[in-house]
Design a protein around this motif. Structure first.
Motif, short mmCIF file in Angstrom:
data_model
loop_
_atom_site.label_atom_id
_atom_site.label_comp_id
_atom_site.label_asym_id
_atom_site.label_seq_id
_atom_site.Cartn_x
_atom_site.Cartn_y
_atom_site.Cartn_z
N CYS A 18 -57.13 -30.94 -48.09
CA CYS A 18 -57.54 -31.81 -49.09
C CYS A 18 -58.52 -32.97 -48.61
O CYS A 18 -58.54 -33.88 -49.17
N THR A 19 -59.45 -32.40 -47.93
CA THR A 19 -60.62 -33.28 -47.43
C THR A 19 -61.83 -32.48 -47.43
O THR A 19 -61.53 -31.29 -47.31
N THR A 20 -63.00 -33.06 -47.47
CA THR A 20 -64.19 -32.20 -47.17
C THR A 20 -65.37 -33.31 -46.93
O THR A 20 -65.16 -34.61 -47.14
N THR A 21 -66.60 -32.87 -46.74
CA THR A 21 -67.67 -33.39 -46.67
C THR A 21 -68.85 -32.64 -46.87
O THR A 21 -68.75 -31.81 -47.82
N VAL A 22 -69.98 -32.96 -46.22
CA VAL A 22 -71.40 -32.38 -46.55
C VAL A 22 -71.42 -30.88 -46.18
O VAL A 22 -71.96 -30.09 -47.06
N ARG A 55 -49.91 -40.01 -45.61
CA ARG A 55 -50.61 -38.99 -45.70
C ARG A 55 -51.81 -39.10 -46.26
O ARG A 55 -52.04 -39.75 -47.41
N ILE A 56 -53.16 -38.76 -45.58
CA ILE A 56 -54.47 -39.02 -46.40
C ILE A 56 -55.11 -37.79 -46.54
O ILE A 56 -55.18 -36.80 -46.06
N ALA A 57 -55.67 -37.89 -47.97
CA ALA A 57 -56.80 -36.87 -48.41
C ALA A 57 -57.77 -37.38 -48.93
O ALA A 57 -57.97 -38.66 -49.12
N GLY A 58 -59.09 -36.82 -49.13
CA GLY A 58 -60.04 -37.41 -49.77
C GLY A 58 -61.52 -37.07 -49.40
O GLY A 58 -61.64 -35.92 -48.50
N MET A 59 -62.50 -37.71 -49.51
CA MET A 59 -63.88 -37.46 -49.20
C MET A 59 -64.40 -38.53 -48.50
O MET A 59 -64.13 -39.73 -49.33
N CYS A 113 -65.02 -42.03 -44.84
CA CYS A 113 -64.08 -42.79 -45.30
C CYS A 113 -62.80 -42.13 -44.78
O CYS A 113 -61.68 -43.22 -44.59
N VAL A 114 -62.28 -40.99 -44.86
CA VAL A 114 -60.94 -40.43 -44.36
C VAL A 114 -60.60 -40.89 -42.99
O VAL A 114 -59.90 -41.39 -42.65
N ALA A 115 -61.83 -40.51 -42.01
CA ALA A 115 -61.43 -40.71 -40.38
C ALA A 115 -61.53 -42.49 -40.42
O ALA A 115 -60.52 -42.84 -39.73
N ASP A 158 -61.66 -41.81 -52.53
CA ASP A 158 -63.09 -41.61 -53.00
C ASP A 158 -63.18 -40.14 -53.45
O ASP A 158 -64.31 -39.50 -53.59
N VAL A 159 -62.29 -39.58 -54.24
CA VAL A 159 -62.43 -38.46 -54.94
C VAL A 159 -63.15 -38.60 -56.36
O VAL A 159 -62.28 -39.02 -57.44
N GLN A 160 -64.40 -39.02 -56.29
CA GLN A 160 -65.05 -39.50 -57.26
C GLN A 160 -66.34 -38.54 -57.83
O GLN A 160 -66.57 -37.55 -57.21
#
Length: 166
Positions: free
Chosen positions: A140-144, A110-114, A119-121, A9-11
């Motif tokens: 390589c992950t982030t949130t609010v 290996r998981i990266a994303g938003m 969605c990552v969890a 979801d790197v959108q």
């Protein structure tokens, strides 16, 4: 190739100017592009996951909207990567992701994303991820915001490996 890098979801909607910009999105984009480059150099499979809302009335990731598109820097870094489209937080749920990974004989994810807590969890602890050794790339992950990001990574650390990409 026994390892796959899954980019979730790197959108466009998650970046400035999008419908739901996230904390630290630009730094995570830079780190994710670098992770893709390292993965490709190691011969890892790179898979892109794109969320599409089930409803055209959704606040973001509306079907066919510019915000629902994968960020152009991700597409440029992995131009030949397959794209899995999902409508749920779990990237395995009702998608082709499991079959795609099985075709390649993947054993490690290996998981990266938003977004980290969503969605990552949900992908990292999905029943579909159970056969794999799973790592979440913390840089390589982030949130609010930073607090929710830290809480989510800490919670994930009891079930999967959590560390910066290396």
């Amino acid at each position: 190739m026994d390892t796959a890098l899954i980019i979730i979801d790197v959108q466009n909607d998650y970046f400035p100017g999008g419908a739901f910009p996230l904390w630290n999105a630009e730094a995570v984009l830079d780190a994710t592009v670098a992770a893709i480059e390292r993965a490709r150099a190691r011969g890892e499979r790179v898979v892109l996951v794109r969320h599409e809302s089930a409803s055209a009335d959704a606040g973001f990731f509306r079907p066919g909207s510019p915000g629902a598109r994968i960020h152009p820097r991700i597409l440029a870094a992995a131009p030949d990567a397959p794209v899995v489209v999902k409508q749920f937080a779990d990237s395995f749920h009702q998608t082709s992701l499991g079959a795609l990974l099985a075709e390649d004989g993947v054993a490690r994810l290996r998981i990266a994303g938003m977004m980290t807590q969503n969605c990552v969890a949900f992908t990292a602890v999905s029943p579909g991820a159970a056969p794999y050794a799973v790592s979440v790339l913390s840089d390589c992950t982030t949130t609010v915001d930073a607090t929710i990001h830290a809480f989510a990574l800490h919670a994930l650390s009891t079930r999967v490996h959590v560390a910066p990409d290396a």
